[in-house]
Write an enzyme that holds these catalytic residues in place. Structure first.
Site, short mmCIF file in Angstrom:
data_model
loop_
_atom_site.label_atom_id
_atom_site.label_comp_id
_atom_site.label_asym_id
_atom_site.label_seq_id
_atom_site.Cartn_x
_atom_site.Cartn_y
_atom_site.Cartn_z
N LYS A 1 -14.21 -5.49 -6.06
CA LYS A 1 -15.43 -4.69 -5.93
C LYS A 1 -15.15 -3.40 -5.17
CE LYS A 1 -18.82 -8.42 -6.32
NZ LYS A 1 -19.97 -9.11 -5.71
N ARG B 1 -12.99 -6.80 5.03
CA ARG B 1 -13.36 -8.01 4.28
C ARG B 1 -14.78 -8.45 4.66
NH1 ARG B 1 -9.18 -6.33 3.10
NH2 ARG B 1 -10.62 -5.19 1.80
N LYS C 1 0.85 -1.18 0.00
CA LYS C 1 0.00 0.00 0.00
C LYS C 1 0.89 1.24 0.00
CE LYS C 1 -4.15 -1.87 2.19
NZ LYS C 1 -3.76 -3.26 2.04
N HIS D 1 -15.10 -13.72 -4.02
CA HIS D 1 -15.59 -14.96 -3.40
C HIS D 1 -17.01 -15.28 -3.89
CE1 HIS D 1 -12.79 -14.22 0.30
NE2 HIS D 1 -12.15 -14.72 -0.73
N ASP E 1 -1.48 -1.97 -4.14
CA ASP E 1 -2.88 -2.08 -3.71
C ASP E 1 -3.58 -0.73 -3.82
OD1 ASP E 1 -3.18 -4.75 -3.18
OD2 ASP E 1 -2.69 -4.60 -1.06
N MET E 2 -4.87 -0.78 -4.10
CA MET E 2 -5.67 0.44 -4.15
C MET E 2 -6.30 0.69 -2.79
SD MET E 2 -6.30 2.98 -6.02
CE MET E 2 -5.66 2.33 -7.59
N ARG F 1 -5.53 -6.37 -11.04
CA ARG F 1 -6.46 -7.08 -10.16
C ARG F 1 -7.75 -6.26 -10.10
NH1 ARG F 1 -4.76 -6.73 -4.27
NH2 ARG F 1 -3.04 -8.08 -4.92
#
Length: 305
Positions: free
Chosen positions: A185, A287, A98, A225, A132-133, A182
């Site tokens: 959502k 998550r 990050k 998932h 990573d965003m 990648r």
């Protein structure tokens, strides 16, 4: 109800008291369940076990929003050591970082210098580093840095979030670089002015982005998932005759473990996102906020013997 659940877990993710308690008392509960270890050396065997099952990984030292140059430089040194360990141990793994953990909120010069050191090491050892965003206010800065690094390095990739209105245009602009992307959502609480507030709209945009990315020839990681999204991707790839080496599925360590292995058996590449470190609480809450079903997946993972 789903929106209420999401907002509840996002609220908890920002609770400093609970985060501090989790660092001090909760690491032993989640180690080997939803995080691999409290540091990278203690995580290596878990990665080797995943590799032996046909799963590849991307590792992430948890922690973000660093506000001191000393800490950012320390995180940079740790990232370099992680890349060297991945190479030395012959692990089938990428590394995720990050930008805020490397000093994005302090100065552009600092984060650029630190990321350059990491990518110099990654290029030397052939280890992919994924930027990573994070939340939307940092999206533009992150993508600007990625584009600049992509001009000089092959071992760098990034993440796009389907819940942001801007992402379709971002994908169009990035596609010319033929990056490793990648698609997720999105896991942060964003205002309706920048992000789709309704799940159905996020899902529809996610499908649109998957198709757009696959058609453009970009190597695409579908991080989900959601069984419906997995089946959609499989059917779309078959319809468009996208070869299996042009995309992969990504899932979280400790969640959907059987599904991960089933996909490998079906001939698909699966990368497991393997976090480590003591700063696991915010990651875990986000998550759970992403998808209510993750609550049951996480619980099963944490109670498995």
């Amino acid at each position: 109800m789903e929106a209420v659940t999401r907002n509840f877990f996002l609220f908890l993710s920002k609770n400093n008291l609970l985060n501090d308690m989790a660092k001090k008392r909760g690491s032993s509960i989640v180690t080997g369940k939803i995080i691999a270890g409290t540091d990278f050396p203690s995580s290596v065997q878990i990665i080797k076990d995943l590799n032996s099952k046909g799963l590849t990984t991307t590792v992430d030292h948890l922690g973000e929003f660093v506000n001191s140059e000393e800490t950012a430089n320390k995180r940079t040194k740790e990232a370099i050591q992680t890349i060297e360990t991945i190479s030395r141990e012959n692990l089938d793994s990428h590394m995720s970082v990050k930008m805020t953990s490397l000093g994005l909120d302090i100065s552009r010069d600092l984060v650029f210098r630190n990321m350059t050191s990491i990518l110099d090491t990654a290029e030397k050892h052939g280890v992919m580093v994924t930027i990573d965003m994070e939340d939307e206010p940092r999206c533009e800065k992150t993508l600007e840095l990625f584009k600049q690094f992509k001009e000089s390095y092959s071992c760098v990739s990034t993440v796009l979030q389907a819940y942001l209105y801007r992402t379709e245009q971002d994908l169009k602009e990035l596609s010319v670089l033929k990056p490793f992307l990648r698609l997720v959502k999105g896991a942060y609480k964003e205002p309706a002015s920048v992000a789709y507030p309704d799940k159905k709209d996020v899902d529809a945009n996610y499908k649109k982005l998957i198709e757009q990315s696959l058609k453009s020839g970009v190597y695409t990681a579908i991080a989900t998932h959601d069984d419906g999204m997995i089946e959609y991707t499989k059917e779309l790839a078959a319809k468009l005759q996208i070869p299996s080496d042009q995309f992969e599925f990504q899932m979280l360590y400790g969640m959907r473990s059987k599904t991960q292995l089933d996909l490998v058996q079906q001939g698909y590449k699966v990368r497991v996102y393997v976090p480590y470190g003591r700063d696991w609480y915010g990651y875990f809450m986000r998550r759970l906020a992403e998808r209510p079903a993750n609550i049951s997946f996480a619980f099963k993972g944490m109670v498995k013997g």
